[in-house]
Design an enzyme around this catalytic site. Structure first.
Site, short mmCIF file in Angstrom:
data_model
loop_
_atom_site.label_atom_id
_atom_site.label_comp_id
_atom_site.label_asym_id
_atom_site.label_seq_id
_atom_site.Cartn_x
_atom_site.Cartn_y
_atom_site.Cartn_z
N LYS A 228 6.15 -1.54 -1.46
CA LYS A 228 5.47 -2.79 -1.84
C LYS A 228 6.00 -3.36 -3.15
O LYS A 228 6.63 -2.67 -3.95
CB LYS A 228 3.95 -2.56 -1.87
CG LYS A 228 3.41 -2.47 -0.43
CD LYS A 228 1.91 -2.44 -0.33
CE LYS A 228 1.49 -2.47 1.14
NZ LYS A 228 0.02 -2.28 1.31
N ARG A 267 0.70 5.91 4.15
CA ARG A 267 1.32 5.05 5.17
C ARG A 267 2.67 4.59 4.63
O ARG A 267 2.73 3.86 3.64
CB ARG A 267 0.42 3.84 5.43
CG ARG A 267 0.96 2.89 6.48
CD ARG A 267 0.02 1.72 6.71
NE ARG A 267 0.56 0.78 7.67
CZ ARG A 267 1.44 -0.18 7.36
NH1 ARG A 267 1.87 -0.31 6.09
NH2 ARG A 267 1.89 -1.01 8.28
N1 LIG Z 1 -4.18 0.68 6.37
C1 LIG Z 1 -3.21 -0.12 5.90
N2 LIG Z 1 -2.51 -0.91 6.76
C2 LIG Z 1 -1.53 -1.73 6.27
N3 LIG Z 1 -0.86 -2.53 7.13
C3 LIG Z 1 0.10 -3.37 6.65
C4 LIG Z 1 0.39 -3.39 5.28
C5 LIG Z 1 1.41 -4.34 4.77
O1 LIG Z 1 2.54 -3.63 4.46
P1 LIG Z 1 3.85 -3.71 5.41
O2 LIG Z 1 4.06 -5.18 5.64
O3 LIG Z 1 4.89 -3.06 4.58
O4 LIG Z 1 3.52 -2.97 6.65
N4 LIG Z 1 -0.23 -2.56 4.39
C6 LIG Z 1 -1.22 -1.74 4.88
C7 LIG Z 1 -1.97 -0.87 4.01
O5 LIG Z 1 -1.76 -0.83 2.78
N5 LIG Z 1 -2.94 -0.10 4.56
#
Ligand SMILES: Nc1nc2ncc(COP(=O)(O)O)nc2c(=O)[nH]1
Length: 286
Positions: A228, A267
């Site tokens: 991020k 994650r």
């Molecule tokens: N549970 C959870 N789900 C998520 N899904 C997408 C993203 C966005 O990040 P990405 O675009 O790199 O997937 N961040 C989260 C998060 O911090 N927690």
């Protein structure tokens, strides 16, 4: 003697996950900017191949999402979202992956569970679909309840907080109460501070620093920091932020510290690196 029945690498369930260490949730964004040959379609084969790479590369769970949650991302209809992810979920479940579906859409969540997913990962925050608690209660599946204050895809307000930790804790507890009031068991819920959702980099660091406060709420806690922007800023050189692909070492460090501070799961994009990291944290803790 009875024949040795080798456990087929068939669908595995949530209960099969390791219980002695922080878990690694590998990210599989099934979107055109991830898996297409430059056209505007998603290649399911490429997505499935990447999912298998995550599975055999160390991911305990594969988080499959069909819609980017970046602010300003293109809108995706539920039908398009389902067309993208259901074949991928089916194939990966058959290969033995434990799958979470990253969606805000109740219909998509239900169909993903039918296709073999066993966890719902919902980034809706305070804007969740009021039909979601009933689905989660009925299906009795683990549900990631993530904090955000707006619809991340469109008008994600960089909310102002007087005390980001106290306010995010309170708002997560309030969301938790709403789900429990509709029959969701507390142990189904996995809380997530929602790093970057309605938060600045400073807010993210304050929330990570307060991770033990989140685990004190009595639920599993998931941390999503991987690649991020706040990590890019941290690693900036000559004022230029590090690119997403340069953020995996910092991500692994966050995974280790999250595990050491009680996180249930992390994650991440680079599942292998964080698997090594969380194993170190587990060995260190004894
Ligand atoms: N549970 C959870 N789900 C998520 N899904 C997408 C993203 C966005 O990040 P990405 O675009 O790199 O997937 N961040 C989260 C998060 O911090 N927690």
């Amino acid at each position: 003697p009875l024949p040795v029945v080798r456990k087929a690498r068939g669908p595995r369930s949530f209960a099969d996950l390791p219980a002695d260490r922080c878990l690694v949730m590998g990210i599989l964004n099934v979107t055109p900017d991830s898996f297409s040959d430059g056209g505007n379609y998603v290649s399911a084969d490429k997505a499935i191949a990447h999912g298998l790479k995550l599975l055999y590369g160390g991911a305990d769970i594969i988080d499959v999402g069909g819609e980017s949650t970046r602010p300003g991302a293109e809108r995706v209809s539920p039908e398009e979202e389902q067309a993208r992810i259901l074949p991928v979920i089916e194939a990966l479940a058959k290969a033995g992956a434990v799958i979470s579906v990253d969606t805000m859409n109740v219909e998509t969540a239900a169909k993903a569970l039918d296709a073999g997913a066993s966890i719902i990962n919902d980034v809706s925050g305070t804007t969740f679909d009021e039909r979601m608690p009933a689905l989660v209660a009925e299906r009795k599946v683990p549900y990631v309840l993530m904090h955000s204050r707006g619809d991340a895809r469109h008008d994600d307000p960089k909310a102002n907080y007087t005390d980001v930790v106290a306010e995010v804790l309170a708002e997560l507890a309030e969301l938790r109460d709403k789900f429990v009031a509709e029959g969701v068991e507390p142990e189904q819920l996995i809380l997530d501070p929602g790093l970057g959702f309605s938060k600045t980099g400073e807010h993210n660091w304050a929330l990570l620093r307060a991770l033990p406060e989140f685990t004190k709420l009595g639920h599993k806690v998931l941390v999503g920091a991987s690649r991020k922007r706040f990590l890019g800023s941290l690693l900036a050189t000559a004022g230029k932020a590090a690119a997403p692909a340069e953020r995996d070492n910092a991500t692994m460090a966050v995974s280790v510290l999250s595990a050491a501070n009680g996180a249930w799961g992390v994650r991440v994009h680079d599942a292998g690196a964080s698997l090594d990291g969380v194993k170190v944290a587990s060995a260190w803790a004894g």
